[in-house]
Design an enzyme around this catalytic site. Sequence first.
Site, PDB file in Angstrom:
ATOM      1  CG  HIS A 206      20.109 -16.654  -8.207  1.00 23.06           C
ATOM      2  ND1 HIS A 206      18.940 -17.394  -8.381  1.00 23.06           N
ATOM      3  CD2 HIS A 206      20.774 -16.922  -9.683  1.00 23.06           C
ATOM      4  CE1 HIS A 206      18.900 -17.945  -9.296  1.00 23.06           C
ATOM      5  NE2 HIS A 206      20.020 -17.729 -10.272  1.00 23.06           N
ATOM      6  CG  ASP A 208      22.044 -15.492 -13.973  1.00 21.82           C
ATOM      7  OD1 ASP A 208      21.807 -16.184 -13.093  1.00 21.82           O
ATOM      8  OD2 ASP A 208      21.465 -15.618 -14.985  1.00 21.82           O
ATOM      9  CG  HIS A 262      16.670 -14.994 -11.892  1.00 18.73           C
ATOM     10  ND1 HIS A 262      17.703 -13.821 -11.998  1.00 18.73           N
ATOM     11  CD2 HIS A 262      17.237 -16.162 -12.439  1.00 18.73           C
ATOM     12  CE1 HIS A 262      18.895 -14.715 -12.205  1.00 18.73           C
ATOM     13  NE2 HIS A 262      18.416 -15.882 -12.379  1.00 18.73           N
ATOM     14  NE  ARG A 272      10.775 -23.803 -15.175  1.00 23.48           N
ATOM     15  CZ  ARG A 272      12.048 -22.927 -15.266  1.00 23.48           C
ATOM     16  NH1 ARG A 272      12.853 -23.454 -14.663  1.00 23.48           N
ATOM     17  NH2 ARG A 272      11.926 -22.042 -15.931  1.00 23.48           N
TER      18      ARG A 272
END
Length: 323
Positions: A206, A208, A262, A272
């Site tokens: 995607h 941002d 990313h 994470r």
Amino acid sequence: MSFESYPPPFRQQSHVVHSDDSSKTLQDFDLIPTIDLQCLDLDNLHGACKNWGLFRLVNHGIPPTLLNQLQDHAKKLFSIPFETKQTLFTSPFSYFWGTPALSPSGTSLLNSSGNINWVEGLNIPLPHLSQIQSQTLSSFRVLLEEYGNHLARLSRALYEAMAKKLNLDTLESKSNLSESNGSLRVYRYPYYSDEADEAAWGLDVHTDSSVFSILSQDQVGGLEVLNHDQWFNVKPIPNTLIVNIGDMMQAISDDEYKSVKHRVKVNRSRERVSICYFVFPEEGRVIRSSKYKPFTYSDFQAQVQKDIKTLGYKVGLERFRAY
């Protein structure tokens, strides 16, 4: 580890594994450009935004203790049982899982591979932190307020430097960045130990929607960025931040800067946690560009929601391209 803290679909991965997935990509060595905020070089910043759409920020002035405390508090909050989190994380927070929070419902959303995203998170509108009354969240709120002040400082400094290099009109472009609608998303990516299944992604590919985004990640890797058709690992390095150029900045720059694609790959044996700040233009600010039809961020977000509902994914800037 308490698997009661996971959303129910994530609890199936409950057996212990002893190997760690290194998330090999085509390029595993660190080539991410580094920008030093204390010695800010406009040419280096311009090159990073133009060629990568992403850079590592050092000497940013945020105390390491604050970054560590935020990570520790986030991990403690995520470890609360799932059912409790649903009642604890109410307005102004919004709790979501299985989605990057683009879906208004905040519930599970299939990614492009037909699977839910292996992620849960909190969306936190920073201007509304004072509304948090819960004693459980009070210490977290204090940390977020301090962190938010630092993020506003970094955003102004970075945007002003970008605007100067792009020769944008200072007064006119000031409303391209608004601290009044900045938000944080705190993400937890549960580990995914099914080695037979390669389709597990924390976040699918995607861009941002923001002007830019500022990311603080823990020491568990997983973030990958696309550059010249190759995927690169964005290695976690203590006391550094990762800055992503978003869709709004690409349009503002007339495509001089790129909104970077990313994704986040889950780890085979470790959770994470990352904390990402998103900053947007002022409400009603019309973005004018030779490459795109005039639009506001509200127009853009409405189109994104429509595309997700009808197509299942975000189309983004291409919807506003001036042909």
